[in-house]
Design an enzyme around this catalytic site. Structure first.
Site, short mmCIF file in Angstrom:
data_model
loop_
_atom_site.label_atom_id
_atom_site.label_comp_id
_atom_site.label_asym_id
_atom_site.label_seq_id
_atom_site.Cartn_x
_atom_site.Cartn_y
_atom_site.Cartn_z
N HIS A 63 40.02 50.86 41.07
CA HIS A 63 40.16 50.53 42.59
C HIS A 63 39.82 49.36 42.35
CE1 HIS A 63 37.76 50.68 46.61
NE2 HIS A 63 38.05 51.77 46.47
N HIS A 105 47.70 52.41 47.69
CA HIS A 105 46.83 52.12 48.09
C HIS A 105 46.80 53.13 48.34
CE1 HIS A 105 43.80 52.25 52.02
NE2 HIS A 105 44.21 51.25 52.36
N ASP A 131 42.16 59.27 45.27
CA ASP A 131 43.31 60.10 45.32
C ASP A 131 44.20 61.09 43.97
OD1 ASP A 131 44.33 58.71 47.77
OD2 ASP A 131 44.97 56.76 46.81
C1 LIG Z 1 42.16 55.52 48.22
C2 LIG Z 1 42.74 54.32 47.57
O1 LIG Z 1 44.07 53.35 48.07
S1 LIG Z 1 42.49 53.85 46.24
C3 LIG Z 1 43.33 53.24 45.44
C4 LIG Z 1 44.99 53.60 44.57
N1 LIG Z 1 45.84 53.10 43.92
C5 LIG Z 1 46.20 53.71 43.00
O2 LIG Z 1 45.68 54.54 42.42
C6 LIG Z 1 47.08 52.76 42.64
C7 LIG Z 1 46.88 52.30 40.75
N2 LIG Z 1 45.83 51.33 40.78
C8 LIG Z 1 46.01 50.29 40.36
O3 LIG Z 1 46.92 49.65 40.68
C9 LIG Z 1 44.70 49.07 40.45
O4 LIG Z 1 43.63 49.70 40.19
C10 LIG Z 1 44.40 48.67 41.54
C11 LIG Z 1 45.49 48.76 42.40
C12 LIG Z 1 43.84 50.01 43.06
C13 LIG Z 1 43.17 48.14 42.10
O5 LIG Z 1 43.70 46.46 41.04
P1 LIG Z 1 42.75 45.17 40.60
O6 LIG Z 1 40.70 45.24 41.11
O7 LIG Z 1 43.67 44.40 42.09
O8 LIG Z 1 42.50 45.29 39.18
P2 LIG Z 1 44.01 45.35 38.59
O9 LIG Z 1 45.15 45.99 38.83
O10 LIG Z 1 44.11 43.80 38.45
O11 LIG Z 1 43.41 45.58 37.14
C14 LIG Z 1 42.19 45.07 36.09
C15 LIG Z 1 43.28 45.91 34.62
O12 LIG Z 1 42.87 47.06 34.69
C16 LIG Z 1 44.51 47.65 34.59
N3 LIG Z 1 45.01 49.41 35.63
C17 LIG Z 1 43.77 48.49 36.96
N4 LIG Z 1 44.78 49.97 37.22
C18 LIG Z 1 45.50 50.54 36.45
C19 LIG Z 1 45.62 51.77 36.42
N5 LIG Z 1 45.87 52.53 37.26
N6 LIG Z 1 46.48 52.37 35.64
C20 LIG Z 1 46.70 51.34 34.01
N7 LIG Z 1 46.34 50.44 33.78
C21 LIG Z 1 45.41 50.26 35.01
C22 LIG Z 1 45.60 47.11 34.65
O13 LIG Z 1 46.78 46.96 34.28
C23 LIG Z 1 44.75 45.24 34.50
O14 LIG Z 1 44.68 45.26 32.80
P3 LIG Z 1 45.01 44.07 32.76
O15 LIG Z 1 43.60 42.77 32.72
O16 LIG Z 1 45.06 44.12 30.77
O17 LIG Z 1 46.18 43.40 32.87
O1 LIG Z 2 38.70 50.13 49.34
C1 LIG Z 2 39.81 50.71 49.18
O2 LIG Z 2 40.91 49.29 48.19
C2 LIG Z 2 40.94 51.50 49.16
C3 LIG Z 2 39.88 52.66 49.42
O3 LIG Z 2 39.69 53.32 48.90
C4 LIG Z 2 40.16 53.61 50.63
O4 LIG Z 2 40.84 52.54 51.46
O5 LIG Z 2 39.96 54.63 50.78
#
Ligand SMILES: CC(=O)SCCNC(=O)CCNC(=O)[C@H](O)C(C)(C)COP(=O)(O)OP(=O)(O)OC[C@H]1O[C@@H](n2cnc3c(N)ncnc32)[C@H](O)[C@@H]1OP(=O)(O)O
Ligand SMILES: O=C([O-])CC(=O)C(=O)O
Length: 381
Positions: free
Chosen positions: A270, A222, A321
């Site tokens: 995301h 997050h 981010d």
């Molecule tokens: C303001 C905010 O809070 S925005 C979010 C900030 N968080 C990040 O940047 C952390 C990195 N990103 C992630 O971990 C994810 O994209 C999340 C947690 C934000 C969303 O995830 P979910 O919707 O649960 O998708 P999930 O994590 O299951 O990803 C789906 C697929 O994409 C891949 N994937 C998603 N994000 C990434 C990433 N950042 N890097 C590499 N692979 C990724 C996963 O490995 C998965 O692949 P698979 O199907 O082969 O296993």
């Molecule tokens: O909506 C989400 O899951 C994360 C995000 O982008 C935020 O909180 O700004």
């Protein structure tokens, strides 16, 4: 009996209504109380956004004047909060310092036991006003610098930068910082906001809900991602004498290795947006302005190198981010301070949701499907 459907991570589950913001992944848009965030960022400052999120409408001149008078009068860090921060070691992560400071502010708030709508609005505004002083003081104490008192003649963002760096920031930097605050302010039922709503649903108080939300925001999946993005840049290596193309090539190679090793790269992907985060283009423009202002084209090289390689390999787009991290770096914030900056902005959204939840409350308590051992008894088998 049919097994209940499990919604791991609550993905795709709609748990309540909200009038605060609308995230629409199909149109790649984000509305705050109906207004597109891209329209608000740049045309309205962060104070107007806070007012909008809490009250449902942008302020008129008189409303804004009263808001400013209150906000500017509540910026100074009380002595007991300074003392509490000073008790924490410099090894403590700034998110832990921020969480502790909010908890101390809650415990000592004169209306601590009052969760009426009026008290909550006042608590929210006072917290928004004082929180920059927590971040600014924490960065300064880590650098062995004296605390800088707030200035009532400056707007929120200008004063934030003043307290952090001890000098007036140029208008270009104030503008980019303010845009980041507007973009980070609110995003519907994300993990930290949902945490705040769960806590509020038990009839707990606003500061407890914000303290819990900070804990949820800290994680790298997050809000912690903006700090993690910078660690990636640092791991690749920031070389000021490098051309944009050289930096891009090194970043691309780094990303290819990371993906081959099946690493998750923070700042990409995301839960809701699958074709790009609605806020990224606006934040990227703010980053571009900072790259131009500081003359740091190698940062753009690292940015585009990682972005291109991720897109080519997996089609995964950056989230907010990703451009925010390097923007804060260029402004001079220490990397560990990036997520506390996110808190400063999101206090608005969290507290708007706390008030919305309180006004139409139902205890948040989902069900689980038990998959542990069958019933057994002590002394058997
Ligand atoms: C303001 C905010 O809070 S925005 C979010 C900030 N968080 C990040 O940047 C952390 C990195 N990103 C992630 O971990 C994810 O994209 C999340 C947690 C934000 C969303 O995830 P979910 O919707 O649960 O998708 P999930 O994590 O299951 O990803 C789906 C697929 O994409 C891949 N994937 C998603 N994000 C990434 C990433 N950042 N890097 C590499 N692979 C990724 C996963 O490995 C998965 O692949 P698979 O199907 O082969 O296993
Ligand atoms: O909506 C989400 O899951 C994360 C995000 O982008 C935020 O909180 O700004």
């Amino acid at each position: 009996m049919t097994e209940p459907e499990i919604h791991k991570g609550l993905a795709g589950v709609v748990v309540d209504t909200t009038a605060i913001s609308k995230v629409n992944p199909d149109t790649n848009s984000l509305l705050y109380r109906g207004y597109p965030v891209q329209e608000l960022a740049g045309s309205r400052d962060f104070e107007d956004i806070a007012y909008l999120l809490w009250n449902g409408e942008l302020p008129d001149a008189g409303e804004r004047e009263r808001f400013d008078a209150f906000e500017r009068a509540h910026r100074a860090l009380p002595d007991h909060v300074v003392a509490a921060i000073d008790l924490l070691p410099l090894t403590a992560h700034p998110m832990d310092v921020a969480r502790t400071a909010v908890s101390v502010l809650g415990a000592s708030h004169p209306r601590a036991g009052d969760s009426s709508p009026e008290a909550n609005l006042e608590k929210a505004a006072a917290l928004l006003a004082v929180f920059p002083a927590v971040v600014a003081y924490d960065q300064r104490r880590r650098r062995g610098q004296e605390r800088v008192e707030p200035r009532e003649d400056l707007g929120y963002s200008a004063n934030f930068l003043w307290m952090t760096f001890g000098e007036e920031a140029p208008p270009e930097v104030i503008h980019a910082f303010d845009v980041s605050m507007v973009l980070y302010a609110e995003h519907s039922f994300n993990a930290s906001t949902f945490t705040a709503r769960v806590i509020t649903s038990t009839l707990s108080d606003l500061h407890s809900a914000v303290t819990g939300a900070i804990g949820a925001l800290k994680g790298a999946l997050h809000g912690g991602a903006n700090e993690a993005v910078m660690h990636t840049f640092e791991e690749i290596g920031i070389r000021e004498d490098e051309t944009r193309e050289e930096a891009a090539a090194r970043a691309k190679a780094w990303m290819e290795d990371a993906l081959a090793a099946r690493k998750k790269v923070m700042g990409f992907g995301h839960r809701v947006y699958k074709h790009g985060d609605s806020r990224v283009p606006t934040m990227k423009s703010a980053l571009d302005a900072m790259i131009e202002y500081y003359g740091r084209s190698e940062i753009l090289g690292l940015y585009t190198g990682l972005e291109t390689a991720m897109d080519e390999a997996k089609g995964i787009k950056p989230n907010l981010d990703y451009p925010a991290g390097p923007t804060y770096h260029l402004m001079g914030f220490d990397t560990e301070m990036f997520t506390p900056l996110f808190i400063a902005a999101r206090i608005t959204g969290w507290t708007a949701h706390i008030m919305e939840q309180a006004a139409s409350n139902s205890l948040i308590r989902p069900l689980s499907l038990y998959d542990g051992p069958d019933e057994r008894h002590v002394g058997e088998g």
